[in-house]
Motif scaffolding. Structure first.
Motif, PDB file in Angstrom:
ATOM      1  N   THR A 298       0.832  -1.209   0.000  1.00 50.07           N
ATOM      2  CA  THR A 298       0.000   0.000   0.000  1.00 50.07           C
ATOM      3  C   THR A 298       0.868   1.263   0.000  1.00 50.07           C
ATOM      4  N   ASP A 299       0.226   2.388  -0.231  1.00 53.05           N
ATOM      5  CA  ASP A 299       0.946   3.662  -0.150  1.00 53.05           C
ATOM      6  C   ASP A 299       1.609   3.815   1.221  1.00 53.05           C
ATOM      7  N   GLU A 300       0.896   3.376   2.267  1.00 59.75           N
ATOM      8  CA  GLU A 300       1.435   3.487   3.618  1.00 59.75           C
ATOM      9  C   GLU A 300       2.691   2.637   3.780  1.00 59.75           C
ATOM     10  N   ASP A 301       2.719   1.458   3.152  1.00 64.86           N
ATOM     11  CA  ASP A 301       3.918   0.615   3.203  1.00 64.86           C
ATOM     12  C   ASP A 301       5.116   1.343   2.589  1.00 64.86           C
ATOM     13  N   LYS A 303       5.600   4.516   2.370  1.00 62.75           N
ATOM     14  CA  LYS A 303       6.022   5.605   3.265  1.00 62.75           C
ATOM     15  C   LYS A 303       6.785   5.063   4.464  1.00 62.75           C
ATOM     16  N   ASP A 304       6.283   3.960   5.035  1.00 60.50           N
ATOM     17  CA  ASP A 304       6.965   3.362   6.190  1.00 60.50           C
ATOM     18  C   ASP A 304       8.336   2.796   5.809  1.00 60.50           C
ATOM     19  N   GLY A 305       8.503   2.420   4.551  1.00 62.13           N
ATOM     20  CA  GLY A 305       9.763   1.839   4.076  1.00 62.13           C
ATOM     21  C   GLY A 305      10.719   2.853   3.484  1.00 62.13           C
ATOM     22  N   SER A 306      10.488   4.150   3.780  1.00 65.08           N
ATOM     23  CA  SER A 306      11.354   5.234   3.276  1.00 65.08           C
ATOM     24  C   SER A 306      11.350   5.307   1.757  1.00 65.08           C
ATOM     25  N   LEU A 307      10.224   4.919   1.141  1.00 68.59           N
ATOM     26  CA  LEU A 307      10.120   4.945  -0.311  1.00 68.59           C
ATOM     27  C   LEU A 307       9.017   5.882  -0.797  1.00 68.59           C
ATOM     28  N   SER A 308       8.663   6.851   0.034  1.00 67.86           N
ATOM     29  CA  SER A 308       7.644   7.814  -0.403  1.00 67.86           C
ATOM     30  C   SER A 308       8.110   8.584  -1.630  1.00 67.86           C
ATOM     31  N   ASP A 309       9.422   8.786  -1.749  1.00 62.91           N
ATOM     32  CA  ASP A 309       9.972   9.483  -2.913  1.00 62.91           C
ATOM     33  C   ASP A 309       9.687   8.708  -4.195  1.00 62.91           C
ATOM     34  N   LEU A 310       9.628   7.389  -4.091  1.00 58.33           N
ATOM     35  CA  LEU A 310       9.324   6.566  -5.263  1.00 58.33           C
ATOM     36  C   LEU A 310       7.880   6.779  -5.713  1.00 58.33           C
ATOM     37  N   LEU A 311       7.004   6.966  -4.772  1.00 57.85           N
ATOM     38  CA  LEU A 311       5.611   7.255  -5.139  1.00 57.85           C
ATOM     39  C   LEU A 311       5.507   8.587  -5.873  1.00 57.85           C
ATOM     40  N   VAL A 312       6.292   9.552  -5.464  1.00 60.63           N
ATOM     41  CA  VAL A 312       6.294  10.845  -6.153  1.00 60.63           C
ATOM     42  C   VAL A 312       6.728  10.664  -7.602  1.00 60.63           C
ATOM     43  N   GLU A 313       7.713   9.797  -7.821  1.00 64.67           N
ATOM     44  CA  GLU A 313       8.237   9.576  -9.161  1.00 64.67           C
ATOM     45  C   GLU A 313       7.310   8.715 -10.009  1.00 64.67           C
ATOM     46  N   SER A 314       6.677   7.727  -9.376  1.00 67.94           N
ATOM     47  CA  SER A 314       6.000   6.687 -10.159  1.00 67.94           C
ATOM     48  C   SER A 314       4.495   6.638  -9.997  1.00 67.94           C
ATOM     49  N   GLY A 315       3.915   7.454  -9.137  1.00 70.54           N
ATOM     50  CA  GLY A 315       2.474   7.419  -8.957  1.00 70.54           C
ATOM     51  C   GLY A 315       2.069   6.553  -7.783  1.00 70.54           C
ATOM     52  N   SER A 316       0.878   6.000  -7.854  1.00 67.14           N
ATOM     53  CA  SER A 316       0.317   5.248  -6.732  1.00 67.14           C
ATOM     54  C   SER A 316       0.971   3.889  -6.584  1.00 67.14           C
ATOM     55  N   TYR A 318      -0.609   1.150  -6.323  1.00 62.33           N
ATOM     56  CA  TYR A 318      -1.363   0.196  -7.138  1.00 62.33           C
ATOM     57  C   TYR A 318      -0.721   0.016  -8.515  1.00 62.33           C
ATOM     58  N   SER A 319      -0.503   1.107  -9.221  1.00 63.82           N
ATOM     59  CA  SER A 319       0.058   1.006 -10.568  1.00 63.82           C
ATOM     60  C   SER A 319       1.514   0.562 -10.531  1.00 63.82           C
ATOM     61  N   LEU A 320       2.247   1.007  -9.527  1.00 62.55           N
ATOM     62  CA  LEU A 320       3.642   0.621  -9.402  1.00 62.55           C
ATOM     63  C   LEU A 320       3.768  -0.871  -9.116  1.00 62.55           C
ATOM     64  N   ASN A 321       2.920  -1.387  -8.247  1.00 60.76           N
ATOM     65  CA  ASN A 321       2.947  -2.812  -7.919  1.00 60.76           C
ATOM     66  C   ASN A 321       2.698  -3.669  -9.151  1.00 60.76           C
ATOM     67  N   ILE A 322       1.687  -3.302  -9.923  1.00 59.20           N
ATOM     68  CA  ILE A 322       1.349  -4.075 -11.118  1.00 59.20           C
ATOM     69  C   ILE A 322       2.494  -4.062 -12.119  1.00 59.20           C
ATOM     70  N   ARG A 323       3.091  -2.913 -12.287  1.00 62.33           N
ATOM     71  CA  ARG A 323       4.211  -2.764 -13.232  1.00 62.33           C
ATOM     72  C   ARG A 323       5.377  -3.680 -12.862  1.00 62.33           C
ATOM     73  N   VAL A 324       5.758  -3.683 -11.583  1.00 61.18           N
ATOM     74  CA  VAL A 324       6.888  -4.511 -11.152  1.00 61.18           C
ATOM     75  C   VAL A 324       6.511  -5.985 -11.162  1.00 61.18           C
ATOM     76  N   PHE A 325       5.305  -6.303 -10.695  1.00 62.68           N
ATOM     77  CA  PHE A 325       4.841  -7.691 -10.664  1.00 62.68           C
ATOM     78  C   PHE A 325       4.860  -8.289 -12.066  1.00 62.68           C
ATOM     79  N   ASN A 326       4.338  -7.560 -13.039  1.00 61.49           N
ATOM     80  CA  ASN A 326       4.303  -8.069 -14.411  1.00 61.49           C
ATOM     81  C   ASN A 326       5.706  -8.291 -14.958  1.00 61.49           C
ATOM     82  N   GLY A 327       6.620  -7.385 -14.616  1.00 59.61           N
ATOM     83  CA  GLY A 327       7.998  -7.549 -15.084  1.00 59.61           C
ATOM     84  C   GLY A 327       8.633  -8.819 -14.560  1.00 59.61           C
TER      85      GLY A 327
END
Length: 638
Positions: A298-301, A303-316, A318-327
């Motif tokens: 989740t978005d909260e995960d 943030k808790d994992g010091s990766l909030s900056d990644l959300l800024v770069e890549s969006g939510s 949800y979409s980031l998870n699907i992108r990496v999972f598919n890869g």
């Protein structure tokens, strides 16, 4: 991936310089030492050096020798004190550090013999204490060490200061840690031949040096290096005492630096320049840290994992998870040679040609089945024209008892058949005589080398037959660099490279599989891979078939590729895993106990299966399909 310039913190308590290769790092250190020697010469002073042994400083010594021969670097004003020596140990034994230092450095430069000091492993035990005290006193009388060169052991030892050593310890006799003994076994053939004790400079002696340079090469040193550089000062990691020294530098290659926070998880240090590879690594890290499948993050995960900056770069999330999972999902294929009549846009291998010529390079005669036996079986089962090329004979990894047993068999067979019995009796007597008087570490006679090579050859051929590889598709290259009869090998030469060129031109494969232990700077696998790279570079641009050739790298028996690096993951069913085990069992000389088992007491088939199951389990943890086992590959683009 570099951290952006406005990084916020560092976890490193020692200055670390990272080089791409061990060779680059070694040259840098050698030039630092040379500059010190020349500066001292200009002032008419002695340069007092503390020197190390083992594999880490070999490149440094090689460059110092070159500087002496080609650039006039003189060692006339150099005084050396070596860190340690096994006890007891005769100076002319192949495993002694006296032998090592003369072979690697002293015999090739103009250092004065009276200026060389190496702990004496021949002393009676009652003289050792006084000798060690005198050794420290002699260093002081020479003005102290200007520079101390160090390697680091997997226990965190420097010199032979094992865990528990005090920061003030002096030169002394010590007991060796079991892990250190295991690591030394490769030089002594068997663990039981490794001395249990050693003479070593103490931590206190070492840290009196005005400068210290610690070397570390290869992924095997990554974990202990991270503990040394980033961890707390503790006698559990003696090298961590170097944090208290004001002029210690750490010089490593990129693989030894893998566990450093700024390399492994740079988002914990500061802002990152995100690309697809770093994003994939970060998401996999977060999934494992949170113990949640990728698609449940989740978005909260983040943030808790010091990766909030990644959300800024890549969006939510949800979409980031699907992108990496598919890869990651697209790396999985049951068709390692490509699936015929299918859309291959999302598959790691091409559909065409449907039946490929496949060339599997195996550094030793069993690496193919140990590291990719399930994939080999599947390639054969799916109708590809599979060739296996064994790059070396593997003859030093055969016990002397096995050589004697096969010599006995050959004599009995010759006498029973009446074919060449007299000649065989003479050669049998030669084998018995040599093995009866063979010294520890002594080079095998040519006849014994041949017998051991034939043992490995017969086993490899049997394994290939079991896997369905045609007899005419099994190639034994016997690359010359390996044929020394000793653990130490010759450098890679023209004949080695040409042997690879010849077989590539003969087969003209669509697929090449090779042992890709890029992260280990030492060993036969690295030399064999370098030969393949050199051959491909030579053929590139001159052979049209290379334009449609993929090179897949597999790893050795001990480690698998990290999930974020895997580009092809081949599922292995329980039945296929059992067939792979049976293929490994054909290598009878390596069964039960190998000559060079490394630091792992498991048999090769056990290591292999555990590794394959661990890869499948890791995919399952990330939320992918659950398989019995997996073999993994990384594509090398040449």
């Amino acid at each position: 991936m570099e951290v952006l310039n406005y990084s916020e913190t560092t976890f490193e308590k020692l200055p670390v310089t990272v080089f791409e290769t061990p060779q680059e790092g070694a040259i840098y250190v050698a030039h630092e030492i040379a500059a010190l020697i020349r500066a001292k010469q200009a002032r008419g002073e002695q340069a007092v050096l503390g020197l190390a042994t083992g594999s880490s400083p070999i490149g440094v010594y090689k460059e110092l020798v070159r500087l002496h021969r080609e650039e006039g670097l003189s060692f006339q004003n150099v005084v050396t004190f070596n860190l340690d020596e096994y006890y007891p140990m005769q100076p002319d034994e192949l495993q002694s550090y006296v032998y090592f230092m003369h072979e690697q450095l002293f015999d090739h430069v103009d250092i004065r013999p009276e200026n060389v000091h190496i702990p004496d492993g021949t002393l009676p035990i009652e003289q050792v204490k006084a000798y060690c005290q005198a050794y420290d006193k002699l260093i002081e009388d020479c003005g102290g060490l200007d520079l101390q060169l160090l390697g680091i052991g997997r226990t965190g030892h420097i010199g032979f200061n094992e865990p528990g050593s005090a920061s003030t310890s002096a030169t002394r006799l010590v007991k060796l840690d079991p892990l250190t003994i295991t690591d030394a076994a490769k030089d002594f053939i068997k663990e039981e031949y490794v001395p249990l004790r050693a003479l070593t400079m103490g931590v206190g002696t070492i840290t009196k040096a005005r400068q210290i340079i610690l070397l570390a090469w290869g992924e095997g040193k990554a974990k202990i290096l991270q503990e040394t550089v980033e961890g707390k000062i503790s006698d559990a990691v003696p090298a961590s005492f170097l944090q208290q020294h004001p002029h210690t530098r750490v010089v490593v290659d990129q693989w030894a630096a893998l566990e450093l926070t700024r390399i492994k998880t740079p988002w914990l240090v500061g802002m990152c320049a995100w690309d697809d590879a770093l994003i994939r690594r970060a998401v996999i890290w977060l999934s494992l840290k949170m113990e949640k499948p990728i698609l449940k993050l989740t978005d909260e995960d983040y943030k808790d994992g010091s990766l909030s900056d990644l959300l800024v770069e890549s969006g939510s999330a949800y979409s980031l998870n699907i992108r990496v999972f598919n890869g990651i999902q697209h790396t999985i294929t049951g068709w390692p040679g490509g699936k015929p009549n299918s859309n291959d846009d999302k598959r790691p291998e091409r559909a065409l040609p449907a039946h490929k010529r496949v060339l599997i390079f195996s550094p030793h005669p069993d690496d193919d089945v140990i590291s990719m036996g399930g994939t080999l079986l599947r390639l054969v089962d799916q109708g590809h024209d599979v060739h296996v090329a064994y790059q070396t004979s593997g003859n030093i990894a055969v016990f002397d008892d096995d050589a004697r047993r096969f010599a006995d068999f050959a004599l009995d067979f010759a006498q029973k058949s009446g074919v060449g019995a007299n000649k065989m009796q003479k050669e049998h007597a030669e084998v018995v005589e040599f093995l009866g008087h063979k010294k520890l570490g002594e080079e095998d006679s040519p006849l014994v080398q041949d017998i051991k090579a034939l043992i490995r050859k017969g086993e490899a051929a049997a394994a290939c037959r079991f896997c369905g590889v045609k007899d005419e598709n099994v190639h034994f290259m016997n690359m010359p660099f390996y044929e020394t009869g000793q653990v130490k090998k010759k450098p890679l030469g023209e004949a080695d490279i040409q042997a690879v060129v010849d077989i590539l031109q003969e087969i003209r494969p669509h697929q090449i599989f090779a042992a890709g232990d890029l992260r280990d700077p030492h060993g036969t696998h690295k030399v064999c891979l370098d030969a393949i790279f050199a051959a491909l570079a030579r053929l590139k641009g001159t052979e049209a078939w290379l334009d449609d050739c993929y090179l897949w790298l597999y790893r050795g028996a001990w480690q698998e590729w990290d999930v974020q690096d895997i580009e092809m993951a081949v599922p292995i069913s329980p039945e296929e895993l059992m067939r792979k085990r049976q293929a490994i069992f054909k290598h009878q000389s390596q069964k039960d106990s190998a000559v060079f088992p490394g630091n792992d007491k498991r048999e090769f088939w056990q290591r292999s299966e555990d590794r394959n199951r661990a890869t499948a389990e890791r995919y399952d943890q990330l939320g992918l399909a659950e398989y019995e086992a997996m073999e993994a590959f990384v594509r090398y683009r040449f």
